[in-house]
Each structure stands twice: as C-alpha cells, then as structure tokens.
Design a protein around this motif. Structure first.
Motif, short mmCIF file in Angstrom:
data_model
loop_
_atom_site.label_atom_id
_atom_site.label_comp_id
_atom_site.label_asym_id
_atom_site.label_seq_id
_atom_site.Cartn_x
_atom_site.Cartn_y
_atom_site.Cartn_z
N GLY A 21 5.28 16.71 -31.92
CA GLY A 21 5.67 15.07 -31.45
C GLY A 21 4.76 13.97 -30.85
O GLY A 21 4.94 12.91 -29.61
N LYS A 22 3.32 14.52 -31.17
CA LYS A 22 2.26 13.51 -31.12
C LYS A 22 1.81 12.56 -31.66
O LYS A 22 2.16 11.33 -30.71
N SER A 23 3.02 11.44 -33.21
CA SER A 23 3.30 10.46 -33.16
C SER A 23 4.45 9.94 -32.33
O SER A 23 3.75 8.88 -32.30
N CYS A 24 5.30 10.42 -31.93
CA CYS A 24 6.01 9.92 -30.85
C CYS A 24 5.85 9.98 -29.60
O CYS A 24 5.72 8.17 -29.31
N PRO A 58 5.03 13.32 -41.66
CA PRO A 58 4.61 14.14 -40.92
C PRO A 58 3.64 13.35 -41.06
O PRO A 58 3.34 12.48 -42.70
N THR A 59 2.20 13.17 -40.32
CA THR A 59 0.92 12.30 -40.49
C THR A 59 -0.32 12.73 -40.77
O THR A 59 -0.30 14.07 -40.97
N ILE A 60 -0.56 11.80 -41.52
CA ILE A 60 -2.16 12.62 -42.31
C ILE A 60 -3.30 12.43 -41.31
O ILE A 60 -4.40 13.28 -40.78
N ALA A 97 -3.38 14.90 -37.72
CA ALA A 97 -2.32 16.16 -38.60
C ALA A 97 -1.75 17.45 -38.17
O ALA A 97 -3.00 17.24 -37.86
N GLY A 98 -0.98 17.40 -37.68
CA GLY A 98 -0.87 18.50 -37.34
C GLY A 98 -0.52 19.96 -38.57
O GLY A 98 -0.87 21.52 -38.40
N THR A 99 -0.51 19.63 -39.78
CA THR A 99 0.17 20.46 -40.80
C THR A 99 -1.81 21.04 -41.08
O THR A 99 -2.30 20.27 -41.07
N ALA A 111 9.49 17.87 -23.04
CA ALA A 111 10.30 18.16 -22.28
C ALA A 111 12.24 18.37 -22.10
O ALA A 111 13.40 18.65 -20.77
N ASP A 112 12.79 17.08 -22.32
CA ASP A 112 14.01 16.76 -22.33
C ASP A 112 14.97 17.64 -23.52
O ASP A 112 15.71 17.95 -22.69
N LEU A 113 14.57 18.53 -24.47
CA LEU A 113 15.34 19.65 -24.70
C LEU A 113 15.54 21.01 -23.88
O LEU A 113 15.00 21.41 -24.40
N LEU A 123 10.54 23.63 -43.28
CA LEU A 123 9.29 23.87 -43.47
C LEU A 123 8.10 22.68 -43.21
O LEU A 123 6.76 22.21 -43.87
N ARG A 124 8.34 22.28 -41.71
CA ARG A 124 6.78 21.81 -41.09
C ARG A 124 6.43 22.56 -39.77
O ARG A 124 5.65 22.23 -40.75
N ALA A 125 6.49 22.92 -39.21
CA ALA A 125 6.05 24.07 -38.63
C ALA A 125 4.76 25.18 -39.71
O ALA A 125 4.96 24.59 -39.81
N1 LIG Z 1 14.09 15.75 -27.92
C1 LIG Z 1 12.93 15.35 -28.50
N2 LIG Z 1 12.54 15.04 -29.67
C2 LIG Z 1 11.28 14.53 -30.14
C3 LIG Z 1 10.44 14.21 -28.97
N3 LIG Z 1 9.17 14.13 -29.31
C4 LIG Z 1 9.11 13.71 -30.99
N4 LIG Z 1 10.77 14.49 -31.48
C5 LIG Z 1 11.40 14.78 -32.52
O1 LIG Z 1 10.15 15.66 -33.16
C6 LIG Z 1 10.07 14.80 -34.42
C7 LIG Z 1 8.25 15.35 -35.08
O2 LIG Z 1 7.72 13.85 -33.86
P1 LIG Z 1 6.34 14.51 -34.06
O3 LIG Z 1 5.34 12.99 -33.38
O4 LIG Z 1 6.61 12.76 -36.07
O5 LIG Z 1 5.61 15.29 -34.94
P2 LIG Z 1 4.27 15.20 -34.50
O6 LIG Z 1 3.07 16.72 -33.93
O7 LIG Z 1 3.05 13.92 -34.77
O8 LIG Z 1 3.70 15.95 -36.18
P3 LIG Z 1 2.88 16.03 -37.55
O9 LIG Z 1 2.18 14.69 -37.98
O10 LIG Z 1 3.21 16.50 -39.11
O11 LIG Z 1 1.28 16.66 -36.70
C8 LIG Z 1 11.17 13.72 -34.29
O12 LIG Z 1 11.89 14.34 -35.68
C9 LIG Z 1 11.21 13.59 -33.67
O13 LIG Z 1 12.02 12.85 -32.93
C10 LIG Z 1 10.93 14.91 -28.09
O14 LIG Z 1 10.33 14.47 -26.47
N5 LIG Z 1 12.33 15.14 -28.05
#
Ligand SMILES: Nc1nc2c(ncn2[C@@H]2O[C@H](COP(=O)(O)OP(=O)(O)OP(=O)(O)O)[C@@H](O)[C@H]2O)c(=O)[nH]1
Ligand SMILES: [Mg+2]
Lengths: 231, 780
Positions: free
Chosen positions: A23-26, A42-44, A67-69, A126-128, B212-214
């Motif tokens: 959830g870094k991007s979110c 996925p972020t680059i 990128a988390g990948t 944390a909502d989950l 396939l993401r983690a």
């Molecule tokens: N329930 C819930 N889902 C979340 C939260 N934050 C992110 N997500 C979900 O998790 C998925 C990945 O979120 P990203 O923010 O794209 O993840 P990331 O860490 O940026 O991933 P990479 O760019 O691949 O490194 C998305 O489908 C989001 O909707 C959160 O706080 N709660």
C-alpha cells in the motif's frame, strides 16, 4: 554556512519503501492527492511533490514512491542515496512484509552511513482487522529497537496517513535545525562525525600510522579533489 | 537395453501429496493442436528412440550433424556451470560490497575485518571430494533422485521456507538439481514445480488483484529462472541494442514532469542571465500551475512525441521477439492464463493479460530496461537522463499491461495516446505468448530415458546437500507426514542433518542418482499404452537412420530412393565393424517382423517405413542448420557470462588486495615496517588504454594521441601515481596521486569518471588495470 530558521520553505526528499502490494502508492496518493485508489498497478517509480505545513512551517516534500517488486532491487541504491527520510511500510496482513523491512533498514543505514536517519515505520491496511497477521506489539517492539516511531495506518480509511508523513517531516526538521550534517554531497564533510554513532574506534589508531593518516585524509576528499597537478 | 520404469502416471500425478496434483485431463484439454493423445504418444515414443540412439555409445556417428551437436552440447554444459559459478560469486561480491563500504568508512571492528578476510580467502574454487562411505553416497543419491524427479516436494518446500532460507534453497534448486539449463527433462521438471506452486497460489489468494504480487520464495525463484541462459540471451537480443543506443545520448533530457521541467528551466535561465524573465519566475508553484506554463508545454510536447517513439520501438522489438521468447517463460504465461480461467471462469482477456503482464513485463522485461547493468545488457551505469528515459519506457510498457490510473502522476495522462494505440496489440501479443505446447508427454519419455541412462548424476557440494537435508528436516511435519512415503523413509534412514562445514572444507561431490524404488520394466508397450507394431516400427526407423548416417553419402548404398533391404544387408555384411553388423542384422529382423505384422509391404519397397526414414533424415539435415544457429547465439551468451565472471573475479581480487592492505597497515604498528618497494613505472600508450576502455573519453586531438603515454607507479601499497607524458618532453604534463580507497569509494557511488584533464578514465577499468599490474603478494 546555513542560516537556520529563516528559510521560508525547506525541501526534503522522502522515499517510501516496502515490499510489493503493502500500500505504498495508496498511502502516498492519499497523502498528496486525497484520493483512494482501489486498483492495483504495481509501481516502477513514481514521484510526487507537495507542500505541507508542519507546526506552522512550510515544507516542500519530494516523495519517491518505489517499486516493491523485488526485481527492481538494483534501483534501490540510488533512491536511498537521494532520500533524507524514509517511510518503511508493511502490511499488517503479512508477516513476510514486516520481515523484509529489516534488510531495507540495514541497507539505508549502510548507504546513508548514519544510524539516526529519519525513519517512520508504518503498518498499513489496519482496516483489515480480520486479516491481521502481525501483532501490534511485535511491530512496536521492532520499531523500538530501531528507534523509529511506529504507526498503524490505513490508506483506505485515511487513518494516520497525514500523521506518518508529518512525523517524518518533524524528524527531518529537527535534524536540520540542530545543524546535523547529512548532505555530504554539498559539503565534503565529516562523515563519521557528529554522533553518527558508527565509530568503532579503529579510526583513531590509523591516525598514527604514516599512510594511515594519509588514507584518512584522502578519504574525505570528494571526486574532483584528487591531487592533480598540471605541470 | 534395460529401461526401468515406475508407475506410468508418476511424472504427472503425485499420489500422496498435498500439492494440487496436475491432473492429466487438465493438461490434455489444453492441447490445442489437432494431434490426438495417441498420436502424440507415438510422436514422443519416436523421439524417445531417437534420443536413446543418440545416447548410445556403441555406434559412433560422426557426421557433421553429430559434430555440431556435440559442440552445442558442450557449450550448454559450460553455460550451465558458469552460471552457477557466477551466482555464487555474485553472492560473495554482494556481501563484500556492503562490508567494504564500512571498511572504507573506517567503521569496521577488527574481528569483523578478520571475518571478512576469512570469507575472501576461501572464495576460491571448491575442490572435489566424496562422502566418507558408500552408504551415505547411496542414500543421498536416492534422496536427490527423489527430489529431482518428484518436483512436488521442492514445490511444497518453497512455500514453507522463509525469505531468509530461500538463498541456499535457490542455489541448490536452480543451479544444481535443475541446473542443466538446456536439458529438457530438468527444464520440464522445474516448470512442473513452478506449476504446482502457482496452482497453490491461485487457490489460496483471495483476490486476484494481489495474485503474483507479493515477493515470495517462489517469485524469487522465478526471477532467477528468467535470468538463466535462455532468458538472458532473449533479453540481450531484444533489448540490448535499443538500450545501448539510448544510453549513448547522455544529454537527452526527456523529463515530462512539469514541475521538474519548470524548475530546471528556471535554473538554466538563472545560470545564463539572472535578470531574464524566466529566471524571475516564482518558485514553489503547484504541478498544475507548472503544467499550464506555455514555456513548459513547449518543452514537454516534443518530448512526449519522442518518448512515444522510443517506447514504440521497444514494443516493436518485444513483439517481434515472440518466437524467440524462451519456451519456459511462455509456458509460465500459459499457466497463468489457464489458472486464471479455471479460478475465475468469467475473467475477460483484460484480466488475464494484466496477470500475464505482471509476470512478463513486471518481472522479466521491465527490470532489465530500468536496470540494464544488473542484467548484463550494458557495461556502465547509465547517466541520469537516459536512466530517467528508460524508467519512462518501462512505466509506459507497464501501463499497457495494467489499467493505469493517472491519479498518481497526472502528467502521465499525456501519454495516453500511446496506451490507446497499443493496448489491443499488446493484449494480443500476451495471449500469443501463451500459445505453446505442453510437455507432459515428452517429460514422461525423458524420465524413462533418464532412468535408462546409467550415468544419471549430479555435481553438488556438501553444504548444498546438508542445507537441503536440514530444510527438509525442519519442515518434516509438513513435507512427509506419511511415514511410509519414500521421502519419509529416506529421511529417517539418513538421520539428523549434519551442520554446514566451513567453506574451506566444502567439497563438490559427484553424486550418482538412482532410485531403489524404480523397477526395471520389460514391457514398454504396456507401460506406455502403445502396440508392439509401433514399437518395432520406431525401432526400425531409428536403426535405419543410424545406419544411413554412418555410411558415406556418396556410397551406392545411399542412393535414392532408399532401398531398405539393401541398406540392412550392406550393414550386416560390413567388414571390421561388429556394431554395424549387429545393427544390420537387427534391421533385417525388424523388416521381416514388420512384414509379418503387415505393417509394411515388401512389394512397395517398404514405402511406409522408407518415407518416414527419409523424412527423419531430412529433418536432421535442417536440424544441422538449427544447431549451428543456436550455437552462434549461445556463444554470445557464454561470452557475456564469462565477461561477467571476469568482472566479478576482478572485483573480488580488488577487495582482497584492499583488505590485505588495510589489515597489514593496522598491524603495521606492531610489526616491523613491511618492505616498501616501489612498483613501476609501467608505461601505457594512449592507444592501449583506449582499447582497454580505461580511457573512456579523450580531449587529446587525434593527431597528438600517438605521442601521449602514461606512467603508472605505486610508491606504497594502496597508493598510485599516474602521470601523463608527451613524447620527447622530459617533464610530464600532469600527475595524479590516487588512493585505492578513493577509487573504491567512487566505484561504490557509481561514479565512473575519473577526470585527468586531458582524458577521462573509467574507474572500474582503472581498478582492473591496477589490480592486474600491481597486485603485490599481500595487498597492493
Ligand atoms: N484494505 C486496504 N487495502 C489497501 C490499503 N492500502 C492499499 N490497499 C490495497 O492494496 C493493493 C496494493 O496497493 P498499492 O498501494 O498499489 O501497493 P504498493 O505497495 O504501492 O505496491 P507496489 O507498487 O507493487 O510496490 C491495492 O489493491 C490497494 O487497494 C489499505 O490501507 N487497506
Ligand atoms: Mg506502488
């Protein structure tokens, strides 16, 4: 010399790190644009710029969402060099995502050569609650060891999103105010000095040996400072 | 010939496993071709005969094809073993990279220095050895046979290990157990293992968006897989040229982030004329404001066009590379497609393509584009501007695979036309990637062949074996609950896993693999569900092909149309060649048996068999071309990984010397001053250094270069003086005083340029040169 307290706007580089899908991007998009992104691209490498007010002071932030990948690891060095503050994000629904943070932290400290580099640790999603896999206590204990604040956050419900960024800004501001030298790119400075906490005491010994001291002096020189005599 | 065989279903269905078994129905239904199962079996059977005859040492075929095949085989073996060496070296270099940084910064305690030194000292080739007794050799041989031929155990293990445990497992699985990168059996077993892990992931991931993401042990394994020989040569052929030509344009700035463009514009204006209107523009504006600035737009618009052109170029070569894409990678894409369809029957093509894209683009293509150096596609580190361009290209390609939301970086929306123009094309491409055959039939055959070979063996180190033993033991409760399972029996006989031995005592063991549970089969026909006629037919075909390949092409016997009886007769009566005589007699027997069974007919000159033999020979003829072409490509790969190996070794040497140097200095106080002998000067011409890449840029006019030379001297260990001279002049033009620390630090910071006013040196190349010239016995 820097003049402290008068600059209208300080600029800081924040790097958001953590494994894929935590959830870094979110988090970043919520903080910068107030927007919730449901989809998962996925972020680059994304960069954001935003201005915030921290305790009444204007701060310009350049946020690098990475990128988390894992296949993109080779990019990390560069990010870490550029960053002044780091958000280490994991998801409370995945123990493995927490486990990965310690390597990241080690790498930051090595590259920044600084044990006190501003870091905030974030347990996202944390909502989950029903999917929680990481005990809050466990994460907190780790953050204590690292001397970094720990927040549980949710990009979805926008819980603690501003707080994590603001906390990081405070840390960076505090350092900046105390004149802590972190930009050795700008002043070819004392990398071991100033409470970096890293000296193992063997540097002292070397001062005595003749070429030891030479080496040490040289070591401080930056590129372009090589003794180059044109004859 | 004695072929051993286990229950025929073994290769594709596991019996006592918790891993989702690969059901035969499932795999068969994905056969798109028109071939019936029976035909395909016959086809594989024929392949079996052909490959068995190739392995037979009794008849030495020495035609051009055989020679070309041998060259290729050797090359493949060399690539496989070199890859493993590089993998191990890379681990060492990574470890030392982090340690040396501390050392340069003077932050390493003495004990740690010693530890690093000991790590370095044993980083030499591991010697060969053997287990203390035959019993161990046999048991481990049996264990490894089981692990290799039943990939489900390793698949299961992959899901259980932590990320911390993965490294040792990865090495053993990818470079030892399935280390023959070009051997179809090992390749297919490895892919089977991926399949079972993927199946598990699909079954246990709640939402497809996180599929396939983690980063998991499995994803890491797949990465390593994509980076082995075939993946590497594909990336090189598809990407290297494009990337290299981009990188040469060091100053090409294609930044399209309006804020950054705006800031850079002000900076440049300030530098030129601080009073100009641009220099006076307000700072700290928002992205939207910057985007609206007409000057900014003027800068960005042509960049958008260029980026689009560049990305289109990349896309084009990737799509054109469809047929060159390694089979295994395409097959993994295919699995992703069929697993998605199975789990989400309503999934549309978009969903499927997104998932394929998160393997193909995200984990395979794009990392190589953004960090080409770590994929051995380029030598140096790209400068900032081309690096940024490459990042944009990768982002654009990734956006094609995913549905991008421009919420994050609104300015990327400007590139939408690229997405619209290519979306369908890329989706089509990704579905075409999936268009490959399965291999289950061949795998079954390969397994039979492997069993019939007496020399099935594995080169594996003691520590690899013990680590594997330890991992299996640790996860015993999950892996072999059933105490009667073969794995449980071997593990209990082996007893507790021995600890890792010190690096110095580690040995490579040539472990013969075998299985005590496999029984010899006498009746291939029953096991394979094919008729006796077919077996005779195949054997006959194979023998005739062998005979014809050994007789000179201009001999009258080889005249067309082939007269099979005449050929068999010629072989049976050949002089001084007992093997040939035996073959000839066997060929005659087969002909008459087939005649009796009414498969072939003497009256039409055995046309059925004759035509197939002829076809096979033609196939082999064109095979030679294929083999030669593949050899050329693999030579290239082998060169790349050998170069990489040389780089890694020289890196280790540099560290080694440096460490010795530092240590002898910290000991220096107590010991007598070490002999400090001045080394050099060594003289190098401009031309020499340019050729070796040490000079990466020269400001010396062409006509003067012949007169320029350099002297390298080392007055003290770790200290160098480089001087630049002009022929005929007594005094040098320039002298540079260098410390090894400085060079290492520059290298660590990816600063490749060492400025000498008249010329620019390349730091890693300088290090390599110093290393070669000045390596003192202990340190520099
Ligand atoms: N329930 C819930 N889902 C979340 C939260 N934050 C992110 N997500 C979900 O998790 C998925 C990945 O979120 P990203 O923010 O794209 O993840 P990331 O860490 O940026 O991933 P990479 O760019 O691949 O490194 C998305 O489908 C989001 O909707 C959160 O706080 N709660
Ligand atoms: Mg992201």
């Amino acid at each position: 010399m820097r003049i402290y307290g008068f600059q209208p706007c300080r600029e800081f580089h924040i790097v958001v790190l953590g494994t894929g899908g935590v959830g870094k991007s979110c988090l970043t998009a919520q903080f910068v644009h107030n927007e919730w992104i449901e989809s998962y691209d996925p972020t680059i490498e994304d960069s954001y710029r935003t201005q915030v007010s921290v305790d009444g002071r204007q701060v310009m932030l350049e946020i690098l969402d990475t990128a988390g990948t894992e296949q993109f690891v080779a990019m990390r060095d560069l990010y870490m060099k550029a960053g002044q503050g780091f958000l280490l994000v994991f998801s409370i629904t995945s123990q493995a995502s927490l486990d990965e943070l310690s390597t990241l932290r080690e790498e930051i400290i090595r590259i920044k050569d600084d044990e006190k580099i501003p870091i905030v640790m974030v347990g996202n999603k944390a909502d989950l609650l029903d999917q929680r896999a990481v005990d809050r206590k466990e994460a907190f204990a780790i953050s204590q060891q690292w001397n970094a604040p720990y927040y549980e956050a949710s990009a979805r419900t926008r819980t603690n999103v501003d707080q994590v960024f603001i906390d990081l800004c405070r840390q960076m501001l505090r350092r900046d105010d105390s004149g802590y030298n972190d930009d050795d790119d700008y002043n070819g400075g004392t990398r071991n000095g100033g409470g970096g906490g890293g000296g193992y005491g063997c540097g002292q010994k070397q001062e005595d040996g003749s070429h030891g001291s030479m080496m040490k002096k040289r070591r401080r020189k930056r590129k372009g400072d090589h003794k180059c005599i044109i004859m | 010939m004695s072929v051993m065989l286990q229950t025929p279903s073994r290769a594709s269905t596991g019996s006592t496993t918790s891993v989702q078994p690969l059901s035969r129905q499932n795999t068969m239904s994905s056969y798109e071709g028109s071939r019936s199962a029976r035909q395909s079996k016959r086809y594989s059977m024929s392949a079996l005969y052909m490959s068995m005859s190739a392995n037979e040492s009794d008849l030495i075929i020495e035609d051009e094809l055989a020679r070309a095949q041998k060259v290729l085989r050797d090359l493949k073996t060399k690539i496989s073993s070199q890859s493993k060496k590089n993998f191990v070296l890379e681990k060492d270099v990574r470890y030392l990279d982090s340690r040396i940084a501390l050392l340069i910064q003077n932050r390493m305690a003495l004990e740690e220095q010693n530890e690093v030194a000991s790590h370095l000292e044993d980083a030499t080739d591991i010697q060969e050895g053997a287990f203390p007794n035959d019993d161990r050799t046999q048991k481990y041989g049996n264990l490894l046979f089981l692990l290799q031929s039943e990939p489900r155990h390793i698949a299961h293990l992959c899901r259980l290990v932590t990320m911390a445990e993965i490294d040792s497992l990865l090495q053993t699985v990818m470079f030892t157990i399935y280390g023959n990168q070009y051997e179809s059996r090992e390749e297919h077993l490895l892919l089977t293992m991926f399949q079972s892990v993927l199946t598990y992931q699909f079954d246990n991931t709640p939402e497809y968006s996180s599929l396939l993401r983690a980063n998991t042990p499995v994803s890491r394994m797949m990465t390593t897989y994509t980076r082995r020989g075939p993946g590497q040569s594909f990336l090189k052929s598809v990407l290297a040229d494009r990337i290299n030509s981009l990188i040469e344009l060091k100053d090409l700035d294609l930044e399209i982030n309006p804020l950054k463009v705006y800031e850079r514009m002000i900076e440049e204006a300030e530098a030129k004329d601080p009073e100009s209107p641009e220099a006076m523009l307000p700072k700290g504006i928002t992205q939207e404001e910057a985007a609206e600035n007409p000057k900014v737009q003027e800068i960005i618009n042509p960049r958008l066009t260029m980026l689009t052109e560049i990305a289109n170029g990349f896309l084009e070569t990737i799509i054109e590379g469809l047929e060159e894409t390694p089979y295994g990678i395409r097959w993994i894409c295919k699995q992703i497609r069929s697993l998605t369809k199975r789990k989400y029957p309503d999934a549309n093509d978009q969903v499927i393509c997104t998932l394929i894209g998160s393997f193909f683009f995200l984990r395979f293509i794009n990392p190589a584009i953004v960090t080409p150096k770590s994929y051995m596609l380029i030598d140096g580190t790209p400068a900032d501007k081309p690096r940024k361009t490459l990042t944009y290209v990768a982002k654009m390609l990734q956006n094609l695979a995913n549905k991008p939301s421009y919420a994050k970086e609104p300015y990327m929306a400007k590139l939408q036309p690229f997405i619209h123009a290519n979306k369908d094309k890329v989706n089509r491409f990704m579905l075409e990637l999936c268009d490959v055959q399965d291999f289950y039939e061949t795998l079954e055959m390969d397994n039979y062949v492997a069993l019939s070979k007496k020399d099935l063996q594995l080169d594996i180190t003691l520590n690899e074996i013990y680590a594997m033993h330890g991992l299996l033991e640790k996860h015993a409760g999950e892996l072999y609950k059933d105490e009667n399972s073969h794995l449980a029996i071997i593990m209990s006989e082996l007893g507790p896993a021995p600890p890792q031995v010190p690096r110095k005592e580690n040995r490579v063991i040539n472990l013969p693999l075998f299985s005590r549970w496999e029984t010899a089969i006498d009746d291939l026909t029953a096991a394979l569900d094919i008729t006796q006629e077919e077996v005779f037919f195949m054997e006959a075909k194979s023998i005739f092909v062998q005979i014809i390949r050994t007789i000179p092409a201009n001999s009258s016997v080889a005249r067309r149309p082939l007269r099979l009886e005449r050929i068999a007769d010629a072989a049976a009566t050949s002089k001084n060649d007992a093997v040939m005589v035996r073959k000839g007699i066997r060929a005659m027997e087969l002909l008459s048996q087939l005649q009796e069974l009414k498969v072939v007919d003497k009256s039409d000159q055995f046309a059925l068999l004759r035509d197939e033999v002829e076809q096979e020979l033609q196939h082999l003829g064109s095979l030679k071309e294929v083999v030669m072409a593949e050899t050329i490509k693999l030579e290239e790969v082998y060169k790349t990984i050998r170069d990489h190996n040389a780089y890694l070794v020289s890196q280790l040497d540099t560290y080694k010397s440096y460490l010795h140097n530092v240590r002898s200095q910290s000991e220096g106080k107590t010991r007598k001053q070490q002999k400090q002998q001045v080394l050099g000067p060594y003289k190098f011409t401009h031309q020499q250094l340019e050729k070796e890449g040490v000079i990466q840029k020269s400001n010396v006019p062409d006509n003067r270069r012949a007169n320029i030379y350099f002297n390298f001297t080392s007055p003290l260990p770790g200290t160098f003086v480089i001087s630049l001279h002009y022929k005929g002049r007594n005094r040098g033009l320039l002298e540079l005083d260098l410390k090894l620390d400085d060079l290492l630090e520059m290298q660590k910071d990816n600063q490749d340029d060492l400025d000498l006013e008249y010329v620019q040196f390349n730091v890693p190349k300088v290090l390599a040169l110093l290393n070669k010239r000045f390596a003192r016995k202990k340190g520099w």
